[in-house]
Design an enzyme around this catalytic site. Structure first.
Site, PDB file in Angstrom:
ATOM      1  CG  ASP A  41       0.172   9.374   0.885  1.00 36.14           C
ATOM      2  OD1 ASP A  41       0.052   8.221   1.310  1.00 36.14           O
ATOM      3  OD2 ASP A  41      -0.521  10.338   1.277  1.00 36.14           O
ATOM      4  CG  HIS A  93      -2.025  -0.987   1.133  1.00 36.05           C
ATOM      5  ND1 HIS A  93      -3.306  -0.642   0.785  1.00 36.05           N
ATOM      6  CD2 HIS A  93      -2.038  -2.332   1.301  1.00 36.05           C
ATOM      7  CE1 HIS A  93      -4.068  -1.737   0.765  1.00 36.05           C
ATOM      8  NE2 HIS A  93      -3.312  -2.771   1.068  1.00 36.05           N
TER       9      HIS A  93
END
Ligand code: ADQ
Length: 741
Positions: free
Chosen positions: A375, A167
């Site tokens: 991110d 992720h």
């Protein structure tokens, strides 16, 4: 075969609490749960994870509750003893791997003890899977806390299908390689059949790391490990768009909140920021940029308010405590410095807000500002777009969030650039409605299309394919049946045999000059070449002079030297370049690099060919040689990027040559001349020969010499067996030939 889906994540999506004398468990409403529920239900899945810290004292009631959740809801709790939880979760996962993967090397802590806890915890997760998995089950492992689970499962249960999704980002190789356990972690991941990343950039960084750290070459979508294929994929996560849209369109409570927010902030534009309190999210950077905006554009004071929602996270790690203090101070200073009796520049909510509160904020905001320094994806950006619907607010999106790769209509910002961010904010606040609408429509369509449900289904489908391919690829490659081979040869009229030289006709030697064909080999190749209707093509990485010396006297042979850069047709005495006009000036730039490496590694040599340069290191101490060859390979990859040249990693050799000079091109060239053959054979031992196998039709007799992974149909153990096979053909005569003889 079972076909269930077993999801494995660090946290189970539930929290336990005591209600009076009883224990209760609440299901979390995170995006991952919503995304996975439909596939889990269809696949009668299990969710395996840690249920959170166990309270001291009465744990019996809680244990019983967790057991009942396994029975009723198929949520399997992994038991982690308190003494390893901190070292595993706050230690190695969040104080080592998290900063490393986000590219903050100075924040990475190196601690053997936390590594051992990470290993221990990963073993416990794997054990929980091993205990429950049935043959054929699909196991989907999530995220950076569980990077060793794939290989632990592979070793114990080769009968299951293993997928991993990261992720968070994957950093550049230069950053990843500082990790003392870099090899272990990479091997841990490579146990999977499929590894998914959020973006192509992360996938590319992973591939470069494999090369730089393990010396393992990969393709865009796969890597071969121990004779097995691991599929690689960029598979960006989405949100459950419907859920957010429904909240803002049909939920009365949300509608009331939206109206209330607009009412209270009438006459002002609202800028929204929503994050976990994490240093990767760029919260101080955004506050400083907002201050810069208000200082340099005083006309906006009183006309714009920022709402910063930040949910505290990992508060037992000092860096997070420090960040919390820093953010509070910045907010306090900004409000104190620029606020008035009726207006505060920043409203700061340091807590988690409910989904309906969040939906209302997203819907009421005029601008959302995502400032991540790094991110994986950033779902806030997508949630904002979903909740805005036809209102068309503007998204300011950091170029360092994975989401930036998909959300081209957002205003991209560099969060480190205060002035640039302030300019972008002003542009957003002033943007005319038609432009906002156009951008929002495109973004909303995309957020709807690539949503979390299709993401989860797509990953599982991809995992099935990857596991099928892995089984095919590693299926046993047998020796060809000589009888069938001879029969096929005899019944054909036009035959072509492609023969590699080193490692096929002669064993590999420490010094290439020592690998001379024996008299017997010369005779066997000669008699094959003399057979009517048979064309022999010697395809080698050797320079033209060598092939000329050994095979030049034979009639009807093609000689392909330097992997096909140079070709000599049957009947001709000259070699021609496969691409006339190809230059060799590049050698002047590459030669000094190779010579520098040759000087560093005693025993290694530089070989110069007409269209190639090679660095041989067979005589170098093996570990040092491999390490140095990785260094050289990476250096040359960078130097030659964007040129026609390719860096080839062979057996104890690094070679630089034109990308078009490969054995596959030789096959295509020979096949383009004359009638299509009805018998084709190719024999070779290393990866340059795989290009030949790839270019031939499926019915061709492709034979790999030696062990290891291959795309050939057959394999023989070594050069003697390869020669025996050629001898069998050389001795085979068709009826027509016998009659003519
Ligand atoms: P996170 O780092 O947690 O996730 P992000 O994707 O932005 O980052 O947020 C996840 C969820 O948390 C969102 O659904 C959001 O609504 C919620 N959230 C954030 N702040 C909140 C707050 N203050 N109150 C309530 N809810 C809040 C990791 C990676 C990301 C990747 C996701 C999913 O770091 O890059 O996008 O996983 O793969």
């Amino acid at each position: 075969m079972s076909d269930r889906l077993l999801v494995v994540s660090n946290r189970l999506p539930l929290t336990t609490r005591r209600a009076g004398t009883e224990w209760r468990a609440d299901l979390s409403s995170g995006g991952l749960v919503a995304a996975l529920t439909p596939v889990m239900e269809r696949a009668r899945g299990l969710w395996i994870g840690w249920p959170g810290d166990a309270p001291s004292g009465d744990t019996e009631g809680r244990d019983a509750l967790l057991r009942s959740w396994e029975q009723e809801h198929r949520f399997v709790s992994v038991d982690l003893p308190a003494k390893i939880t901190r070292a595993f979760y706050e230690g190695y996962s969040n104080n080592t791997i998290w900063p490393l993967l986000h590219g903050f090397p100075t924040l990475v802590s190196f601690d053997r003890e936390t590594w051992h806890a990470y290993l221990d915890a990963n073993e416990r997760f794997a054990a929980a899977v091993i205990e429950r998995a049935k043959p054929g089950d699909l196991v989907w492992i999530h995220d950076y806390q569980l990077m060793l689970v794939p290989s632990l499962l592979r070793a114990a249960r080769p009968d299951i299908r293993i997928g991993f999704f990261l992720h968070v980002p994957f950093p550049p190789a230069e950053v990843f390689r500082i990790l003392p356990q870099r090899d272990e972690v990479l091997h841990g991941l490579l146990g999977a059949d499929l590894i998914g990343f959020q973006t192509h950039e992360h996938l590319g960084a992973f591939r470069r790391t494999l090369l730089q750290v393990l010396g393992t070459e990969s393709r865009m979508d796969r890597v071969e490990v121990d004779g097995r294929i691991v599929a690689l994929e960029a598979h960006p996560i989405g949100i459950v768009t419907d859920e957010w849209e429904q909240l803002v369109t049909t939920d009365k409570g949300v509608a009331r909140r939206i109206a209330d927010l607009r009412d209270r902030h009438a006459g002002r534009q609202l800028v929204l920021a929503v994050d976990r309190l994490d240093y990767t999210k760029g919260i101080p950077e955004r506050l400083r940029a907002f201050r810069h905006f208000l200082l340099t554009r005083p006309e906006w004071r009183g006309r714009v308010t920022m709402i910063q929602v930040a949910v505290p996270s990992r508060e037992r790690i000092p860096r997070y405590v420090e960040l919390r203090r820093e953010v509070s101070e910045l907010v306090g200073e900004l409000n104190g410095e620029l606020g008035t009796a009726t207006w505060n520049p920043v409203i700061y909510l340091r807590r988690s807000v409910s989904r309906s509160e969040l939906a209302a904020l997203y819907a009421a905001a005029d601008v959302a500002w995502v400032a991540s320094l790094r991110d994986g994806m950033n779902l806030v950006a997508k949630e904002f777009v979903a909740c805005q619907r036809d209102r068309a607010g503007v998204l300011l999106l950091s170029e360092f969030a994975g989401a930036a790769g998909e959300m081209g209509e957002a205003l991209r910002i560099n969060p480190y650039d205060e002035q640039g961010s302030a300019d972008a904010l002003e542009r957003a606040l002033k943007m005319p409605e038609d432009e906002r609408r156009e951008r929002q429509d495109a973004l909303l369509a995309r957020v709807r299309r690539s949503n979390a449900i299709s993401w989860a289904e797509g990953f599982v489908a991809q995992l099935r394919t990857a596991a099928d391919d892995r089984d095919l690829a590693s299926g046993p490659v047998g020796e060809p049946k000589l009888v069938a081979l001879r029969r096929a040869y005899r019944s054909a009229k036009r035959r072509v045999c492609y023969l590699d030289y080193d490692g096929t006709l002669v064993p590999l030697a420490s010094r290439p000059a020592d690998a001379v064909p024996s008299q017997a080999v010369g005779e066997i190749v000669g008699s094959l070449a003399r057979k009517r209707g048979t064309t022999v093509v010697i395809v080698s990485g050797r320079p033209a002079v060598d092939l000329e010396r050994w095979f030049g006297h034979l009639p009807s042979v093609w000689l392909a030297a330097e992997h096909g850069a140079l070709l000599r047709e049957p009947g001709s005495t000259d070699f021609q370049s496969l691409r006339p006009g190809a230059g060799t000036e590049w050698k002047d730039h590459v030669r000094p690099v190779l010579e520098h490496f040759a000087a560093r590694a005693p025993g290694s040599t530089v070989e110069e060919k007409d269209y190639a340069l090679a660095w041989h290191y067979r005589l170098v101490e093996p570990e040092f040689g491999t390490w140095l060859s990785n260094e050289l390979g990476v250096t040359l990859d960078q130097q030659l990027a964007g040129t026609e040249l390719a860096v080839l990693r062979g057996s104890k050799v690094i070679e630089i040559r034109y990308a078009w000079a490969n054995k596959g091109e030789v096959v295509s060239h020979v096949r383009s001349i004359g009638a299509t053959p009805d018998f084709e054979l190719a024999i070779g031992d290393d990866r340059t020969d795989e290009d030949m196998f790839d270019r031939l039709p499926p019915e061709a007799w492709t034979v790999h010499v030696g062990g290891g992974q291959t795309r050939a149909r057959y394999a023989v153990p070594g050069p003697p067996a390869a020669i025996a096979l050629i001898a069998a053909l050389a001795g085979a005569s068709s009826a027509a030939e016998r009659a003519a003889d």
